[in-house]
Design an enzyme around this catalytic site. Structure first.
Site: not given
Ligand code: NAI
Ligand code: MG
Length: 801
Positions: A192, A244-245, A249, A266, A300, A406
């Site tokens: 996804k 992701g966030s 996680g 991660e 990240c 972050e």
């Molecule tokens: P997110 O963690 O919500 O999204 C990452 C992925 O997870 C996306 O594909 C999203 O559709 C999916 N996702 C969201 N909620 C989920 C759930 N309950 N179950 C399974 N999958 C789910 O990150 P988002 O909203 O795009 O960004 C928010 C904050 O997260 C950013 O401001 C940043 O601080 C952080 N972030 C950190 C990342 C990293 O690589 N460390 C990458 C992206 C965001």
């Protein structure tokens, strides 16, 4: 402008990359995308769609399908069906597919780069020179692992269909980090992509079609968090890999707690960028640019906390401001831009708010003064581009929001330190632990500091370096598991069954009886063992334990939350064990074996009486336990790291480090052997432990105090708290100063361990309620346990002038 003017100003002319190739690709597909399932394209049954935009202009690029429940079911089903066939292929056959993918990616590199820039807003300079080349390298490298799977991982096999959820900041790169090792190991995939950036994953699916990847081996379901959550909950997926966030996680950790799904996470970071006074400052300042303004800081592992040695702080801050003024921010398709657009207005607002918060908390804000293409020509139509200026906050205190949270944007904060020790303390003053960058011309100093940093990657005199051969991943709230490299392959493999028939006797627990008499005085109660001392439990209470024949065997201390807290504190004080030499640990373990052997009879009798097994069986248990100590004494100085040679002038040292303080909750079966099988790898690797022994057979553990005391195991390395396993296991799981937890117990205890550990994202291993055969060396001894007891830190060291 005439030539003299140009010489004066050294202005750049526009150098745009044409978007036509990607726009044509979109047009050919009518800018509408379905789901890629079982090798075919489907309209989502949910009937819902969403738009994906170009962050540089705000314009909509395409319509993407939202995968609903039945769509996700079809995709998982396809992956499940395709799994046996894919796994059954030879490594060579799988290698050919991965190699073909690499070739196709290479062939279409330009289309991928432009499409990624359009969909994400990152500069073409980065997609063209960093993202896509790394993606290609990843598939080539993993074609190699596929080829070598049987010879390099002979005891391992694929896990099954896996679900992979990726973020928007490196869309195709994160796809490659997940898909390449999964396929190489023989798993099938449902991916996804992030909702902001699905396009390159969909183009990748087309490439899979083109090379004739067997249907169902790779599937894409698009959608937002709800779609991701469906994958997480799907019973047929054997593993979830997430980037992701940290918040999401945590949700995933809890949602999978009562399943035996494997999980790698991660997550976020707040990585320190440490500059010592003897650093090459010109390089360090360029390093800062790459650390925090790379990909608009939406990285990240961004070096977002600049830690400067006091003597050079002012100078560096001044020079950095000058350098910042020269950054070029604008159209991401312009080849001479340093920074492009922020992914979405939502993210921009988040960044803005955090900067405001920083100001409120007393930070001084310095921002790039150039003109942002905020109101681009298309803005009238659709809201315009989404840009945020490079930002630098000084006068920041270590506890302030901007120093801890972050930001995930182009915002750098700086702080100062005086001594190397203070630098380490400041660097580790974070809930995260993903990466760190250390700048010093004194390599001794840099290599002295690197192991002390609590993070998975350390870049010495460089930053944001990545390679397929070098693992990547975090400590603490940055998640666990590694992607890339040798260690990354293990994340997609499981140990094969040994094929040894289960001998019921070996794992049997004879009926546990309640004691018939409870007449012993408190003085005879076996105490807890904390910080090298036998201590009374905080509660003052004891629990009686019975022999197999129902007579009273004795009393054990009833440990509680407070005892666990004391034990964890003692374990932390014993951190010198981590830095002791492996040779010393080996010596101490040999001594431990000798001392256990000297008391073999005593333990044999105890086991016999407590568990009711025959004298012979109890003897075999003690003997096997002694042999097992020898094995870990042998392994203690042999579980060494690797040296990688990534495509740069330099090396990456993959060091196996202990996890820190480990909680161990031991099972009832074969109480001495099972307890030692968990304890030994943990301490052989340099961890200190808080061990909860089997409740009915805890006297075996309390007898063991004497063996520990006579074996020179430093106090605090092994702490033993007896009591109720479920209760104490939950306390350990929730304890923020425990870095890892192993539970061998009931399904319920295992689920609790995973669920309650999400606070500080500790690394958890459990037996998922399934009994192990502790006599079987294949499953209960060896490197697999040493790997469990360690985590890999990759230290990058460039060389040359
Ligand atoms: P997110 O963690 O919500 O999204 C990452 C992925 O997870 C996306 O594909 C999203 O559709 C999916 N996702 C969201 N909620 C989920 C759930 N309950 N179950 C399974 N999958 C789910 O990150 P988002 O909203 O795009 O960004 C928010 C904050 O997260 C950013 O401001 C940043 O601080 C952080 N972030 C950190 C990342 C990293 O690589 N460390 C990458 C992206 C965001
Ligand atoms: Mg987009």
């Amino acid at each position: 402008m005439n030539i003299t003017d140009i010489y004066e100003t050294m202005e750049y002319s526009p150098a745009p990359e044409s978007p036509d190739l990607a726009l044509e690709w979109l047009k050919d597909r009518k800018a509408k995308f379905g789901l890629f399932i079982n090798g075919k394209w489907y309209k989502a049954k949910s009937g819902k769609v969403f738009g994906t935009n170009n962050p540089a202009t705000g314009e909509k690029l395409a319509s993407i399908s939202v995968a609903g429940k039945s769509d996700v079911d079809s995709a998982v089903n396809a992956a499940k069906k395709a799994f046996p066939g894919w796994k059954a292929l030879s490594g060579h056959e799988r290698a050919r597919y991965l190699y073909a993918l690499a070739r196709q990616l290479q062939k279409h590199a330009r289309l991928f780069a432009v499409l990624e820039t359009l969909d994400n807003g990152k500069t073409i300079r980065e997609t063209r020179d960093i993202d896509i080349p790394l993606v290609i390298r990843h598939f080539y490298h993993h074609a190699g692992w596929a080829q070598l799977l049987d010879s390099e991982f002979p005891e391992h096999t694929a896990i099954g269909p896996v679900g992979q959820i990726i973020p928007w900041n490196f869309p195709l790169l994160m796809l490659s980090w997940k898909v390449a090792p999964a396929l190489a190991a023989g798993n099938t995939v449902v991916l996804k992509p992030a909702e902001f950036t699905s396009l390159t994953a969909l183009l990748f699916a087309e490439i899979c079609e083109q090379i004739g990847l067997p249907p169902g081996v790779f599937n894409v379901v698009t959608g937002a968090g709800e779609t991701g959550a469906m994958l997480v909950k799907h019973p047929d997926l054997k593993k979830i890999a997430f980037t992701g966030s940290t918040d999401v996680g945590r949700i995933i950790r809890e949602a999978t707690a009562d399943t035996d799904k494997k999980l790698t996470l991660e997550l976020g970071g707040k990585s320190p960028f440490i500059v010592f006074e003897d650093a090459d400052l010109d390089s360090a300042i360029e390093g800062v640019v790459d650390a925090i303004w790379f990909n608009q800081g939406q990285v990240c592992c961004a070096g977002s906390r600049l830690l400067l040695q006091e003597s050079i702080a002012e100078k560096v801050i001044e020079r950095l401001k000058k350098r910042m003024a020269k950054l070029r921010v604008g159209d991401p398709l312009d080849k001479s831009m340093d920074m492009g657009a922020i992914i979405d207005p939502v993210q921009k607002e988040r960044i803005s708010n955090l900067v405001e918060q920083g100001k409120k908390e007393g930070a001084e804000v310095w921002q790039w003064q150039g003109k942002l293409p905020q109101n681009s020509k298309k803005s009238g139509k659709s809201g315009g581009g989404c840009y945020f200026p490079p930002t630098f906050l000084t006068n920041v205190t270590p506890a302030s929001t901007v120093a801890q949270t972050e930001i995930f944007g182009p915002v750098l904060v700086s702080m100062t330190f005086r001594t190397p020790d203070e630098a380490v303390m400041l660097a580790n003053n974070s809930a995260y632990g993903l990466a760190a960058s250390v700048w010093s011309e004194n390599i001794n100093q840099a290599l002295h500091v690197a192991p002390k940093l609590k993070c998975g990657v350390v870049w010495i005199n460089c930053t944001n370096q990545f390679d397929a051969s070098v693992g990547f991943g975090g400590y603490r709230e940055s998640g666990y598991g590694r992607e890339g490299g040798h260690e990354g392959m293990f994340a997609y493999l499981k140990k094969k069954d040994s094929g040894i028939p289960k001998n019921e006797l070996r794992i049997a627990v004879t009926k546990i009886k309640a004691a018939s008499k409870t007449a012993l005085s408190l003085d005879r109660t076996a105490k807890l063992y904390i910080g090298g001392k036998q201590t009374r439990p905080d509660s003052g209470y004891s629990l009686s334990v019975a022999n197999a024949d129902g007579t009273l065997a004795g009393e054990i201390g009833h440990g509680n939350r407070k005892d666990i807290r004391n034990a964890v504190e003692a374990a932390h004080k014993a951190s010198g064990w981590q830095s002791s030499t492996p040779h010393l640990r080996a010596q101490i373990l040999y001594f431990l074996a000798e001392n256990l052997e000297a008391r073999a009879n005593e333990f044999q009798n105890r086991i016999m009486k407590l568990t009711g097994v025959s004298r012979k069986q109890a003897g075999i248990e003690v003997e096997t336990a002694v042999r097992r100590i020898f094995s870990y004494a042998a392994l203690a100085d042999k579980h060494e790291g690797l040296i990688h040679q990534p495509p740069m002038r330099g090396l990456a040292l993959a060091l196996n480090e202990p996890i820190g303080v480990l909680g161990l909750v031991c099972p009832d079966e074969v109480p001495l052997l099972s307890m030692l099988s968990m304890l030994l790898p943990a301490i052989a690797m340099g961890n200190s432990v808080v061990l909860v022994p089997s409740r009915p057979f805890a006297l075996v553990a309390t007898d063991f105090y004497q063996v520990l005391e006579t074996s020179d195991v430093p106090s605090g390395v092994v702490n033993i708290v007896s009591g109720d396993a479920k209760e104490l296991g939950s306390v350990l799981a929730k304890h923020d100063d425990v870095a890892g937890l192993w539970v061998s117990g009931t399904a319920d205890e295992c689920a609790n361990a995973k669920k309650f550990s999400s606070g500080n994202m500790k690394i958890v291993w459990t037996n998922n309620g399934k009994k192990l055969d502790w006599f079987d060396n294949h499953q209960s001894e060896g490197r697999v346990w040493m790997r469990r007891a360690s985590q890999v830190k990759n230290v990058w060291i460039p060389y040359g002038e």
